[in-house]
Motif scaffolding. Structure first.
Motif, PDB file in Angstrom:
ATOM      1  N   TRP A  31       0.824  -1.237  -0.184  1.00  0.00           N
ATOM      2  CA  TRP A  31      -0.139   0.075   0.080  1.00  0.00           C
ATOM      3  C   TRP A  31       0.769   1.314   0.053  1.00  0.00           C
ATOM      4  O   TRP A  31       1.981   1.238   0.732  1.00  0.00           O
ATOM      5  CB  TRP A  31      -0.985  -0.155   1.164  1.00  0.00           C
ATOM      6  CG  TRP A  31      -1.977  -1.129   1.267  1.00  0.00           C
ATOM      7  CD1 TRP A  31      -2.226  -1.778   0.215  1.00  0.00           C
ATOM      8  CD2 TRP A  31      -2.906  -1.274   2.358  1.00  0.00           C
ATOM      9  NE1 TRP A  31      -3.401  -2.652   0.410  1.00  0.00           N
ATOM     10  CE2 TRP A  31      -3.934  -2.275   1.811  1.00  0.00           C
ATOM     11  CE3 TRP A  31      -2.944  -0.873   3.553  1.00  0.00           C
ATOM     12  CZ2 TRP A  31      -4.595  -2.985   2.604  1.00  0.00           C
ATOM     13  CZ3 TRP A  31      -4.179  -1.310   4.470  1.00  0.00           C
ATOM     14  CH2 TRP A  31      -4.866  -2.459   4.040  1.00  0.00           C
ATOM     15  N   GLY A  32       0.425   2.234  -0.701  1.00  0.00           N
ATOM     16  CA  GLY A  32       1.096   3.631  -0.486  1.00  0.00           C
ATOM     17  C   GLY A  32       0.726   4.519   0.694  1.00  0.00           C
ATOM     18  O   GLY A  32       0.019   3.934   1.573  1.00  0.00           O
ATOM     19  N   ARG A  33       1.383   5.415   0.883  1.00  0.00           N
ATOM     20  CA  ARG A  33       0.894   6.014   2.122  1.00  0.00           C
ATOM     21  C   ARG A  33      -0.246   6.482   2.334  1.00  0.00           C
ATOM     22  O   ARG A  33      -1.013   6.626   3.252  1.00  0.00           O
ATOM     23  CB  ARG A  33       2.024   7.282   2.007  1.00  0.00           C
ATOM     24  CG  ARG A  33       1.873   8.256   3.446  1.00  0.00           C
ATOM     25  CD  ARG A  33       3.035   9.148   3.626  1.00  0.00           C
ATOM     26  NE  ARG A  33       4.134   8.687   3.469  1.00  0.00           N
ATOM     27  CZ  ARG A  33       5.454   9.385   3.677  1.00  0.00           C
ATOM     28  NH1 ARG A  33       5.245  10.880   3.659  1.00  0.00           N
ATOM     29  NH2 ARG A  33       6.487   8.805   3.617  1.00  0.00           N
ATOM     30  N   THR A  34      -0.870   7.294   1.160  1.00  0.00           N
ATOM     31  CA  THR A  34      -2.300   7.673   1.217  1.00  0.00           C
ATOM     32  C   THR A  34      -3.328   6.660   1.441  1.00  0.00           C
ATOM     33  O   THR A  34      -4.105   6.779   2.270  1.00  0.00           O
ATOM     34  CB  THR A  34      -2.483   8.461  -0.307  1.00  0.00           C
ATOM     35  OG1 THR A  34      -1.591   9.457  -0.555  1.00  0.00           O
ATOM     36  CG2 THR A  34      -4.097   9.028  -0.209  1.00  0.00           C
ATOM     37  N   ALA A  35      -3.175   5.538   0.860  1.00  0.00           N
ATOM     38  CA  ALA A  35      -4.008   4.493   1.217  1.00  0.00           C
ATOM     39  C   ALA A  35      -3.942   3.724   2.840  1.00  0.00           C
ATOM     40  O   ALA A  35      -4.756   3.569   3.138  1.00  0.00           O
ATOM     41  CB  ALA A  35      -3.533   3.128   0.227  1.00  0.00           C
ATOM     42  N   SER A  36      -2.796   3.972   2.938  1.00  0.00           N
ATOM     43  CA  SER A  36      -2.484   3.277   4.476  1.00  0.00           C
ATOM     44  C   SER A  36      -3.262   4.299   5.315  1.00  0.00           C
ATOM     45  O   SER A  36      -3.614   3.828   6.185  1.00  0.00           O
ATOM     46  CB  SER A  36      -1.182   3.334   4.672  1.00  0.00           C
ATOM     47  OG  SER A  36      -0.305   2.255   3.661  1.00  0.00           O
ATOM     48  N   LEU A  37      -3.016   5.699   5.275  1.00  0.00           N
ATOM     49  CA  LEU A  37      -3.770   6.674   6.245  1.00  0.00           C
ATOM     50  C   LEU A  37      -5.025   6.629   6.098  1.00  0.00           C
ATOM     51  O   LEU A  37      -5.730   6.871   6.929  1.00  0.00           O
ATOM     52  CB  LEU A  37      -3.381   8.063   5.735  1.00  0.00           C
ATOM     53  CG  LEU A  37      -1.817   8.461   6.218  1.00  0.00           C
ATOM     54  CD1 LEU A  37      -1.419   9.784   5.491  1.00  0.00           C
ATOM     55  CD2 LEU A  37      -1.387   8.204   7.594  1.00  0.00           C
ATOM     56  N   VAL A  38      -5.800   6.487   4.908  1.00  0.00           N
ATOM     57  CA  VAL A  38      -7.211   6.048   4.565  1.00  0.00           C
ATOM     58  C   VAL A  38      -7.706   5.032   5.516  1.00  0.00           C
ATOM     59  O   VAL A  38      -8.647   4.955   6.230  1.00  0.00           O
ATOM     60  CB  VAL A  38      -7.665   6.237   3.096  1.00  0.00           C
ATOM     61  CG1 VAL A  38      -9.080   5.852   3.140  1.00  0.00           C
ATOM     62  CG2 VAL A  38      -7.379   7.465   2.431  1.00  0.00           C
TER      63      VAL A  38
END
Length: 257
Positions: free
Chosen positions: A94-101
């Motif tokens: 996962w990328g950072r954005t997906a992980s934060l979401v």
């Protein structure tokens, strides 16, 4: 790493015990005069003491994160991270954005489920005649941390004892050094006439002291075996029975200043 966790728990134990000692010795209450003839103004000092200790515990927790994740990360790395690297670099799924979401959504879901759980357990406890102290210390703690407990057991079954012990001790460290101070500060911000303090029931204090002492004895040799697990479970059941048989009128719920 296990010794560091036990030491942090011992520090948290000291921080949680001192406000209760101050309360029972210096703060007068109905039917219990304060030691040394202290005036009721000691109650205000007790409130400030809880807030100051909460700040110290929260600060030490943040520094422990720096210690374990930055300056001394090698002490907490698993065996697989200590092996020589082959040069292959694994890209995260996962990328950072997906992980934060996912993290935000999961946090909101956990908060919602926790509210449902607390309300359900409270009504079930009343129907079964269980005290609020037993529900909070035993039932909610077991059910609320079921995911962490199951993960620790699975890691132990895979002989990853470093990770299993870290999960078990880390959960206690987070509650004592982070969650408890945050609740104190949140109570202050909400403007309650009587903000939440660190005054605990004597049985709770005895439980904290005994639990930290047993964890220190278990982790000092750096090894584990099934008999130590049996002893830990035995201690837990003994403490649970003490809370189960404690009558409602002896819990002191609602009597904290």
């Amino acid at each position: 790493a296990a010794a560091m966790g036990a030491t942090l728990l011992a520090l948290a134990c000291a921080g949680l015990v001192m406000p209760a000692v101050y309360y029972y010795l210096l703060v007068p209450a109905p039917g219990r005069p304060a030691a040394g003839g202290m005036e009721p103004t000691a109650a205000s000092g007790f409130t400030f003491l809880s807030e100051e200790i909460a700040g110290i515990l929260a600060g030490i927790y943040l520094l422990s994160l720096v210690f374990s994740l930055v300056t001394h990360r090698h002490l907490f790395a698993g065996p697989e991270e200590q092996l020589p690297k082959s040069g292959a670099h694994h890209q995260p799924e996962w990328g950072r954005t997906a992980s934060l979401v996912v993290l935000v959504v999961a946090t909101a879901g956990v908060a919602w489920m926790s509210e449902l759980l607390a309300g359900t357990v409270e009504h079930a406890g009343e129907a079964l005649g269980l005290t609020q102290l037993f529900l909070g210390v035993i039932v909610l703690a077991v059910v609320g941390n079921a995911a962490e407990h199951s993960t620790a057991v699975l890691m132990a079954m895979k002989n990853k004892m470093d990770l299993a012990v870290h999960i078990a001790i880390g959960s206690g460290i987070q509650i004592a050094l982070f969650v408890a101070p945050i609740l104190v500060f949140a109570s202050m911000l909400m403007g309650h006439d009587r903000p939440l303090d660190l005054h605990f029931h004597p049985l709770e204090l005895a439980t904290v002291i005994l639990a930290v002492a047993i964890v220190a004895l278990i982790s000092q040799d750096g090894e584990t075996h099934w008999m130590e697990g049996v002893m830990l479970l035995g201690v837990y059941v003994i403490l649970a029975m003490a809370f189960f048989h404690l009558p409602q009128e002896a819990t002191g719920v609602g009597e904290s200043p």
